[in-house]
Design a protein around this motif. Structure first.
Motif, PDB file in Angstrom:
ATOM      1  N   PHE A  32       0.802  -1.223   0.000  1.00 27.39           N
ATOM      2  CA  PHE A  32       0.000   0.000   0.000  1.00 27.39           C
ATOM      3  C   PHE A  32       0.840   1.280   0.000  1.00 27.39           C
ATOM      4  CE2 PHE A  32      -3.299  -3.007   1.060  1.00 27.39           C
ATOM      5  CZ  PHE A  32      -4.357  -2.524   0.312  1.00 27.39           C
ATOM      6  N   GLY A  33       2.167   1.162  -0.064  1.00 31.81           N
ATOM      7  CA  GLY A  33       3.033   2.327  -0.220  1.00 31.81           C
ATOM      8  C   GLY A  33       3.055   3.269   0.971  1.00 31.81           C
ATOM      9  N   MET A  34       2.748   2.748   2.150  1.00 31.81           N
ATOM     10  CA  MET A  34       2.714   3.600   3.342  1.00 31.81           C
ATOM     11  C   MET A  34       4.121   3.762   3.923  1.00 31.81           C
ATOM     12  SD  MET A  34      -0.767   2.275   5.167  1.00 31.81           S
ATOM     13  CE  MET A  34      -1.221   3.870   5.881  1.00 31.81           C
ATOM     14  N   SER A  35       4.295   4.793   4.700  1.00 31.14           N
ATOM     15  CA  SER A  35       5.544   5.050   5.417  1.00 31.14           C
ATOM     16  C   SER A  35       5.258   5.047   6.907  1.00 31.14           C
ATOM     17  CB  SER A  35       6.113   6.425   5.043  1.00 31.14           C
ATOM     18  OG  SER A  35       6.418   6.476   3.675  1.00 31.14           O
ATOM     19  N   VAL A  36       6.245   4.611   7.672  1.00 35.17           N
ATOM     20  CA  VAL A  36       6.110   4.685   9.127  1.00 35.17           C
ATOM     21  C   VAL A  36       6.486   6.101   9.539  1.00 35.17           C
ATOM     22  CG1 VAL A  36       6.872   3.800  11.369  1.00 35.17           C
ATOM     23  CG2 VAL A  36       6.654   2.232   9.417  1.00 35.17           C
ATOM     24  N   LEU A  37       5.521   6.815  10.122  1.00 38.79           N
ATOM     25  CA  LEU A  37       5.769   8.183  10.575  1.00 38.79           C
ATOM     26  C   LEU A  37       6.436   8.192  11.941  1.00 38.79           C
ATOM     27  CD1 LEU A  37       2.345   9.830   9.682  1.00 38.79           C
ATOM     28  CD2 LEU A  37       4.402   9.636   8.269  1.00 38.79           C
ATOM     29  N   ARG A  38       6.025   7.243  12.779  1.00 44.93           N
ATOM     30  CA  ARG A  38       6.528   7.251  14.160  1.00 44.93           C
ATOM     31  C   ARG A  38       6.304   5.883  14.769  1.00 44.93           C
ATOM     32  NH1 ARG A  38       9.788   8.258  17.459  1.00 44.93           N
ATOM     33  NH2 ARG A  38       9.570   9.688  19.215  1.00 44.93           N
ATOM     34  N   ARG A  39       7.319   5.410  15.515  1.00 48.76           N
ATOM     35  CA  ARG A  39       7.210   4.208  16.339  1.00 48.76           C
ATOM     36  C   ARG A  39       7.363   4.662  17.781  1.00 48.76           C
ATOM     37  NH1 ARG A  39      11.012  -1.246  16.526  1.00 48.76           N
ATOM     38  NH2 ARG A  39      10.470  -1.786  18.681  1.00 48.76           N
ATOM     39  N   LEU A  40       6.448   4.197  18.606  1.00 51.45           N
ATOM     40  CA  LEU A  40       6.507   4.498  20.036  1.00 51.45           C
ATOM     41  C   LEU A  40       6.518   3.182  20.798  1.00 51.45           C
ATOM     42  CD1 LEU A  40       3.798   7.322  20.156  1.00 51.45           C
ATOM     43  CD2 LEU A  40       6.290   7.607  20.083  1.00 51.45           C
ATOM     44  N   ASP A  41       7.516   3.002  21.661  1.00 52.70           N
ATOM     45  CA  ASP A  41       7.637   1.789  22.466  1.00 52.70           C
ATOM     46  C   ASP A  41       7.247   2.070  23.904  1.00 52.70           C
ATOM     47  OD1 ASP A  41       8.685   0.234  20.330  1.00 52.70           O
ATOM     48  OD2 ASP A  41      10.683   1.071  20.684  1.00 52.70           O
ATOM     49  N   PHE A  42       6.538   1.139  24.504  1.00 53.08           N
ATOM     50  CA  PHE A  42       6.106   1.237  25.895  1.00 53.08           C
ATOM     51  C   PHE A  42       6.609  -0.004  26.626  1.00 53.08           C
ATOM     52  CE2 PHE A  42       3.391   3.800  23.302  1.00 53.08           C
ATOM     53  CZ  PHE A  42       3.206   4.954  24.045  1.00 53.08           C
ATOM     54  N   GLU A  58       7.427  -0.775  29.763  1.00 59.06           N
ATOM     55  CA  GLU A  58       6.760  -1.245  30.978  1.00 59.06           C
ATOM     56  C   GLU A  58       5.471  -2.003  30.671  1.00 59.06           C
ATOM     57  OE1 GLU A  58       6.080   1.649  34.026  1.00 59.06           O
ATOM     58  OE2 GLU A  58       8.138   2.390  33.931  1.00 59.06           O
ATOM     59  N   LEU A  59       4.815  -1.651  29.568  1.00 63.06           N
ATOM     60  CA  LEU A  59       3.552  -2.275  29.202  1.00 63.06           C
ATOM     61  C   LEU A  59       3.712  -3.371  28.146  1.00 63.06           C
ATOM     62  CD1 LEU A  59       1.467   1.010  29.089  1.00 63.06           C
ATOM     63  CD2 LEU A  59       1.530  -0.685  30.923  1.00 63.06           C
ATOM     64  N   GLY A  60       4.894  -3.460  27.538  1.00 62.45           N
ATOM     65  CA  GLY A  60       5.182  -4.537  26.603  1.00 62.45           C
ATOM     66  C   GLY A  60       4.525  -4.418  25.242  1.00 62.45           C
ATOM     67  N   PHE A  61       4.465  -3.204  24.706  1.00 66.41           N
ATOM     68  CA  PHE A  61       3.913  -3.069  23.360  1.00 66.41           C
ATOM     69  C   PHE A  61       4.554  -1.892  22.630  1.00 66.41           C
ATOM     70  CE2 PHE A  61       0.991  -0.396  25.818  1.00 66.41           C
ATOM     71  CZ  PHE A  61       0.786   0.700  24.994  1.00 66.41           C
ATOM     72  N   SER A  62       4.397  -1.922  21.307  1.00 64.55           N
ATOM     73  CA  SER A  62       4.870  -0.851  20.426  1.00 64.55           C
ATOM     74  C   SER A  62       3.732  -0.403  19.532  1.00 64.55           C
ATOM     75  CB  SER A  62       6.019  -1.330  19.536  1.00 64.55           C
ATOM     76  OG  SER A  62       7.145  -1.670  20.299  1.00 64.55           O
ATOM     77  N   LEU A  63       3.758   0.879  19.184  1.00 62.17           N
ATOM     78  CA  LEU A  63       2.792   1.463  18.256  1.00 62.17           C
ATOM     79  C   LEU A  63       3.547   1.941  17.023  1.00 62.17           C
ATOM     80  CD1 LEU A  63       0.830   3.771  20.751  1.00 62.17           C
ATOM     81  CD2 LEU A  63       0.386   1.360  20.192  1.00 62.17           C
ATOM     82  N   TYR A  64       3.017   1.635  15.851  1.00 64.51           N
ATOM     83  CA  TYR A  64       3.580   2.090  14.584  1.00 64.51           C
ATOM     84  C   TYR A  64       2.501   2.906  13.882  1.00 64.51           C
ATOM     85  CZ  TYR A  64       6.906  -1.739  15.343  1.00 64.51           C
ATOM     86  OH  TYR A  64       7.854  -2.587  15.861  1.00 64.51           O
ATOM     87  N   PHE A  65       2.796   4.163  13.595  1.00 66.84           N
ATOM     88  CA  PHE A  65       1.846   5.037  12.902  1.00 66.84           C
ATOM     89  C   PHE A  65       2.268   5.164  11.443  1.00 66.84           C
ATOM     90  CE2 PHE A  65       1.441   6.081  17.328  1.00 66.84           C
ATOM     91  CZ  PHE A  65       0.068   6.183  17.492  1.00 66.84           C
ATOM     92  N   LEU A  66       1.373   4.785  10.536  1.00 68.78           N
ATOM     93  CA  LEU A  66       1.665   4.766   9.112  1.00 68.78           C
ATOM     94  C   LEU A  66       0.737   5.699   8.345  1.00 68.78           C
ATOM     95  CD1 LEU A  66       1.992   1.660  10.305  1.00 68.78           C
ATOM     96  CD2 LEU A  66       2.638   1.234   7.968  1.00 68.78           C
TER      97      LEU A  66
END
Length: 182
Positions: A44-54, A56-64
């Motif tokens: 889909f030709g998307m780019s990752v704008l930002r990755r945020l790691d948490f 203490e909570l054991g997860f990551s967010l990827y904003f595309l």
């Protein structure tokens, strides 16, 4: 007079309290971020704008997002985070750490029983070319544009089984009908 939205039972006029509100992103949980990121960036030709790691909570967010050519994006991480949360139409992929190593792990796609969440949607400039691109990349189809009762609408699956609707806007003028159209 400018368009203020269709009126249906339950629709209420917005108040000044919600001025400036807009949808920023939709979140999907993903089993393996490497596979999901490969799918959304390649197919889909998307780019990752930002990755945020948490941690203490054991997860990551990827904003595309699908960035326009030459669109300015802040380089500094904090500024880019603020910029990301001011955009519209983003896809957030949430990865709960460790799920990628669990062979039998899967998220509910919302379309199996009991149904709930349905799909996300991308518009494309040329639906036929998009279908050919999906074929060339081994994307699983749920429905092609010439199948079913709703023509000119495609449904494919991502690597986690989530449904993605794909449309070409100028082929949809006659789609559906409401009492307002009569």
């Amino acid at each position: 007079m400018s368009f203020k939205g269709e009126q249906h039972p339950g629709v209420q006029a917005p108040t000044a309290d919600s001025l400036g509100f807009r949808l920023n992103h939709t979140m999907l949980r993903v089993k393996d971020p490497e596979k999901s990121l490969a799918f959304y960036t390649r197919v889909f030709g998307m780019s990752v704008l930002r990755r945020l790691d948490f941690e203490e909570l054991g997860f990551s967010l990827y904003f595309l997002a699908r960035l326009e050519e030459g669109e300015p994006v802040p380089e500094e991480a904090g500024e880019r985070t603020v910029w990301t949360f001011s955009q519209k139409g983003l896809l957030e992929l949430t990865h709960n750490w460790g799920t990628e190593a669990q062979d039998d792990f899967a998220y509910h796609d919302g379309n199996a029983e009991p149904q709930g969440f349905g799909h996300i949607c991308f518009s494309v400039p040329h639906l036929d070319a998009a279908e050919a691109w999906f074929d060339a990349n081994g994307v699983e189809f749920i429905k092609r544009s010439d199948q079913g009762k709703m023509k000119d609408v495609v449904f494919v699956k991502d690597v986690d089984g989530y449904w993605i609707e794909v449309v070409q806007a100028d082929r949809l003028a006659g789609l559906g009908e409401t009492p307002l159209d009569k």
